[in-house]
Design an enzyme around this catalytic site. Structure first.
Site, PDB file in Angstrom:
ATOM      1  CB  CYS A   2      -0.864   0.035   1.251  1.00  2.02           C
ATOM      2  SG  CYS A   2      -1.780  -1.462   1.544  1.00  2.02           S
ATOM      3  NE  ARG A  27       4.718   1.402  -1.817  1.00  2.00           N
ATOM      4  CZ  ARG A  27       5.583   1.353  -0.830  1.00  2.00           C
ATOM      5  NH1 ARG A  27       6.763   1.901  -0.961  1.00  2.00           N
ATOM      6  NH2 ARG A  27       5.291   0.757   0.304  1.00  2.00           N
ATOM      7  CD1 TRP A  75      -0.411  -6.232  -0.460  1.00  2.00           C
ATOM      8  CD2 TRP A  75      -0.225  -6.166  -2.663  1.00  2.00           C
ATOM      9  NE1 TRP A  75       0.119  -7.416  -0.864  1.00  2.00           N
ATOM     10  CE2 TRP A  75       0.247  -7.408  -2.210  1.00  2.00           C
ATOM     11  CE3 TRP A  75      -0.210  -5.896  -4.032  1.00  2.00           C
ATOM     12  CZ2 TRP A  75       0.734  -8.381  -3.081  1.00  2.00           C
ATOM     13  CZ3 TRP A  75       0.291  -6.871  -4.885  1.00  2.00           C
ATOM     14  CH2 TRP A  75       0.749  -8.090  -4.398  1.00  2.00           C
ATOM     15  CG  ASN A  99       0.456   2.117   3.752  1.00  2.00           C
ATOM     16  OD1 ASN A  99      -0.630   2.118   3.183  1.00  2.00           O
ATOM     17  ND2 ASN A  99       1.529   2.709   3.262  1.00  2.00           N
ATOM     18  N   GLY A 100      -0.304  -1.218   6.683  1.00  2.00           N
ATOM     19  CA  GLY A 100       0.065  -2.086   7.809  1.00  2.00           C
ATOM     20  C   GLY A 100      -1.083  -2.990   8.195  1.00  2.00           C
ATOM     21  CD  GLU A 484      13.905 -20.919  -5.258  1.00  2.00           C
ATOM     22  OE1 GLU A 484      13.278 -21.623  -6.064  1.00  2.00           O
ATOM     23  OE2 GLU A 484      13.878 -19.672  -5.283  1.00  2.00           O
ATOM     24  CE  LYS A 488      14.908 -17.774  -7.916  1.00  4.08           C
ATOM     25  NZ  LYS A 488      13.573 -17.916  -7.491  1.00  4.08           N
ATOM     26  CD  GLU A 491      14.103 -17.352 -11.968  1.00  3.38           C
ATOM     27  OE1 GLU A 491      13.134 -17.137 -12.702  1.00  3.38           O
ATOM     28  OE2 GLU A 491      13.983 -17.603 -10.763  1.00  3.38           O
ATOM     29  CG  HIS A 507      22.176 -43.126  -8.060  1.00  5.36           C
ATOM     30  ND1 HIS A 507      22.277 -44.491  -8.030  1.00  5.36           N
ATOM     31  CD2 HIS A 507      22.104 -42.711  -6.775  1.00  5.36           C
ATOM     32  CE1 HIS A 507      22.236 -44.898  -6.758  1.00  5.36           C
ATOM     33  NE2 HIS A 507      22.137 -43.836  -5.985  1.00  5.36           N
ATOM     34  CE  LYS A 603       7.128 -11.720  -9.507  1.00  8.54           C
ATOM     35  NZ  LYS A 603       8.167 -12.571  -8.901  1.00  8.54           N
TER      36      LYS A 603
HETATM   37  O1  M6R Z   1       3.206 -16.785  -9.341  1.00 10.40           O
HETATM   38  P1  M6R Z   1       3.615 -18.218  -9.072  1.00 10.40           P
HETATM   39  O2  M6R Z   1       4.210 -18.402  -7.725  1.00 10.40           O
HETATM   40  O3  M6R Z   1       2.508 -19.191  -9.323  1.00 10.40           O
HETATM   41  O4  M6R Z   1       4.752 -18.498 -10.119  1.00 10.40           O
HETATM   42  C1  M6R Z   1       5.323 -19.764 -10.228  1.00 10.40           C
HETATM   43  C2  M6R Z   1       6.571 -19.724 -11.054  1.00 10.40           C
HETATM   44  O5  M6R Z   1       6.293 -19.229 -12.336  1.00 10.40           O
HETATM   45  C3  M6R Z   1       7.641 -18.839 -10.422  1.00 10.40           C
HETATM   46  O6  M6R Z   1       7.943 -19.252  -9.135  1.00 10.40           O
HETATM   47  C4  M6R Z   1       8.920 -18.874 -11.279  1.00 10.40           C
HETATM   48  O7  M6R Z   1       9.492 -20.129 -11.222  1.00 10.40           O
HETATM   49  C5  M6R Z   1       9.893 -17.782 -10.814  1.00 10.40           C
HETATM   50  N1  M6R Z   1      10.403 -17.082 -11.936  1.00 10.40           N
HETATM   51  C6  M6R Z   1      11.036 -18.347 -10.035  1.00 10.40           C
HETATM   52  O8  M6R Z   1      11.905 -17.363  -9.618  1.00 10.40           O
END
Ligand code: M6R
Length: 608
Positions: A2, A27, A75, A99-100, A484, A488, A491, A507, A603
């Site tokens: 927010c 934001r 938000w 906000n909060g 994970e 990261k 990507e 394996h 995103k």
């Molecule tokens: O919005 P979501 O959490 O459903 O998105 C899932 C994936 O698309 C998302 O986590 C994607 O793997 C990211 N780019 C990872 O950093």
């Protein structure tokens, strides 16, 4: 999250407020509104769901002429995305934006209802406005009424308030949610974010937690909540607009990594009781019987959300003795001929709440009559609306494509669900209490850890940024974070990287080890420590370049070791993961990549 803007001066408040809200658009928000006081002391409110452009359309049809007002981008946290829940809120003589999160709003609401207050919205903000109004009796100033009300509040707030009874005055206050008072020539502009003040003034008072200010066109006076006058010195707002919106960081990604302590406070707010050693999530909407009857939990997600589910499933198994957990990739699961046993519950994990595959799974699961709970960040998103219940993770807007703070919040939200489930399933209360205690210190530990190791991760990134390939390896709860970590890295750096359970090395993947690869080992100081080191020895014996991230103090041989020091044990993978986030970030920067918008990625993946 927010945003707040407020204005008192000679200009038409509407113009300043709408302009300021546009500056806060980055934001993320779901609705917006303004309230102004005209020269006849009449207040006017305009609110709308959607973008500021919608609000501007509303105002085009009914312009507001006053020179004092407040504005807000919301938000959603309490209550859906509706015009009624949008700010400003109005209760009798009080107009307010906030906000909060007011944690004790339910008990305050009950008390105020008994006094005859009626509530139009589902928000905690309207309750606070009513509380202020209930203190704003004859002979009491708005400042005193606000201070008195805030003393009763548990939670976080940044607020701006005005009343037609005191034209020309804006009251602002903060606790855990920023508020800045811009001091102009014959005008005062307040905002939750310095970017809304630029163009008006660079001279500003940054309100501290527990402070309240009385603002008028000539400036502001600052007080404690006990109404002790404070001598607050104005500071100069540094930087340009783009820098300020990123909180002074070069990229949203770094900002989002570094703000995890703050966002996690929001995830945890009102949901853990470290003294009692208990966790409680309000959202699942399950009866005691339903909670007791659950035998099987299926966790659904994509990408980072899937890995968050995987880590949470380890915790769930530890905390809930008679539960079977299954974690599935949404894009696969939606087309499988899956059967869910009786007494299953599905956790649908998604930051955006819009991911097409995850949404499709949710619908498939619902067709089979299984209860669905959302673990979602974006309030009012499609998944949040279609699930039977669930919880918002309150990580705030995640703008960078790579998901970081949402991962942490998702794991923690699912862990709290597990902690709550544990009680109904004869789980070990001592273990729940241990996890609860760790959760209560996790935000500070994340902050400390990030500050301590930021420079080290940057230096390591420089050392390894020219490699072509990477393997991330871990066992037990270090396995999901290895997946994970590899995601990261790939990507945002475009380095080919894979995550594996380190027991799998022999394996197959160990055949890859050569001088084009480096290997990241996540090694936990737990019962599998020796076995985790086994994989490391095997790679080193073949000349692999190894980085170890660990919470262990034991001797470990590797090319580079980063050790975290923390009383946290169960949740150490979350801490190690934040280091991986920094590592990937700095490698991407070193390689000159578009960190926030990596190539080929979006995103929110709303298509299959
Ligand atoms: O919005 P979501 O959490 O459903 O998105 C899932 C994936 O698309 C998302 O986590 C994607 O793997 C990211 N780019 C990872 O950093």
């Amino acid at each position: 999250m927010c945003g707040i803007v407020g204005y008192v001066g000679k200009k038409t408040a509407q113009d300043v407020l709408v302009g300021g809200l546009r500056r806060l658009e980055y934001r993320g928000y779901d609705s917006a509104g303004i309230a102004t006081l005209d020269d006849n002391n009449e207040a006017h409110i305009a609110r709308s769901v959607g973008k500021i452009a919608e609000l501007a359309n509303v105002l085009d049809g009914a312009p507001q002429t006053g020179h004092l007002g407040i504005g807000h981008t919301r938000w959603a946290t309490h209550g859906g995305v509706t015009e009624t829940n949008a700010h400003p809120h109005h209760v009798k003589n009080i107009y307010m934006v906030h906000n909060g999160i007011i944690e004790n709003y339910k008990e305050l609401k009950a008390e105020l209802s008994d006094k005859g207050y009626e509530f139009a919205s589902d928000t905690d903000t309207e309750v606070l406005a009513a509380l202020i109004d209930s203190n704003y009796t004859d002979g009491v100033t708005l400042k005193d009424a606000v201070a008195k009300a805030l003393k009763r509040v548990r939670g976080t707030y940044g607020i701006a308030v005005f009343s037609p009874k005191e034209p020309g005055t804006l009251i602002v206050a903060r606790l855990g949610s920023p508020l800045i008072i811009g001091l102009g020539q014959g005008e005062t502009i307040i905002a939750s974010d310095a970017s809304a003040l630029l163009g008006y003034t660079r001279e500003a008072i940054y309100l501290n937690d527990g402070e309240l200010a009385v603002c008028n066109k000539d400036g502001a006076e600052v007080f404690t909540l006990g109404l002790k006058h404070l001598d607050s010195k104005p500071e100069t707002i540094e930087g340009d607009l783009a820098q300020i919106q990123k909180g002074g960081y070069d990229y949203f990604l770094l900002k989002e990594i570094m703000e995890q302590a703050t966002t996690l406070h929001n995830t945890l707010s009102g949901r853990i009781d470290p003294k009692a050693g208990k966790m409680h999530l309000g959202g699942p909407n399950l009866t005691e019987k339903e909670m007791r009857d659950i035998r099987h939990v299926v966790i659904v997600g994509c990408g980072t959300a899937y890995y968050a589910g995987l880590l949470a499933s380890y915790y769930m198994e530890q905390l809930v003795p008679d539960l079977t957990t299954e974690v599935v990739i949404a894009s696969e699961y939606r087309y499988r001929s899956f059967h869910l046993p009786k007494n299953s519950v599905a956790l649908i994990v998604s930051q955006s709440g819009e991911t097409a595959d995850t949404l499709a799974c949710l619908r498939e699961i619902k067709k089979r009559g299984v209860k669905t709970l959302g673990i979602v960040n974006v309030v009012g998103s499609t998944i949040a609306r279609e699930v039977d219940g669930g919880t918002y993770v309150h990580a705030g807007p995640e703008i960078s494509v790579a998901s970081t703070k949402a991962f942490t919040a998702q794991v923690v939200a699912m862990l709290m669900f597990a902690g709550m489930l544990s009680e109904y399933h004869g789980g070990d209360p001592k273990l729940v209490a241990e996890f609860t205690r760790e959760l209560s210190i996790l935000p500070e530990e994340i902050e400390k850890n990030l500050e301590t190791h930021r420079a080290t991760m940057e230096a390591l990134a420089k050392k390894y940024s020219k490699y072509d390939h990477a393997l991330y390896l871990g066992r037990d709860t270090a396995f999901p974070i290895s997946l994970e970590g590899a995601l990261k890295l790939k990507e945002i750096s475009y380095i080919h990287s894979e995550g594996y359970a380190s027991g799998e090395l022999k394996h197959g993947p160990i055949a890859l080890v050569d001088d084009r690869f480096f290997e990241v080992f996540n090694i936990l100081d737990n019962w599998l420590f020796d076995k985790s080191c086994g994989g490391l020895h095997e790679v080193r014996a073949r000349g692999g370049k190894t980085i170890v991230l660990t919470d262990s103090k034991a001797d470990i041989e590797a090319d580079d070791i980063v050790r975290i020091e923390s009383p946290i044990k169960h949740l150490a993978p979350i801490l190690l993961n934040t280091l991986q986030q920094l590592f990937a970030y700095y490698i991407a920067v070193d390689r000159g990549n578009d960190v926030d918008q990596p190539r080929n990625l979006a995103k929110s993946v709303t298509v299959e």
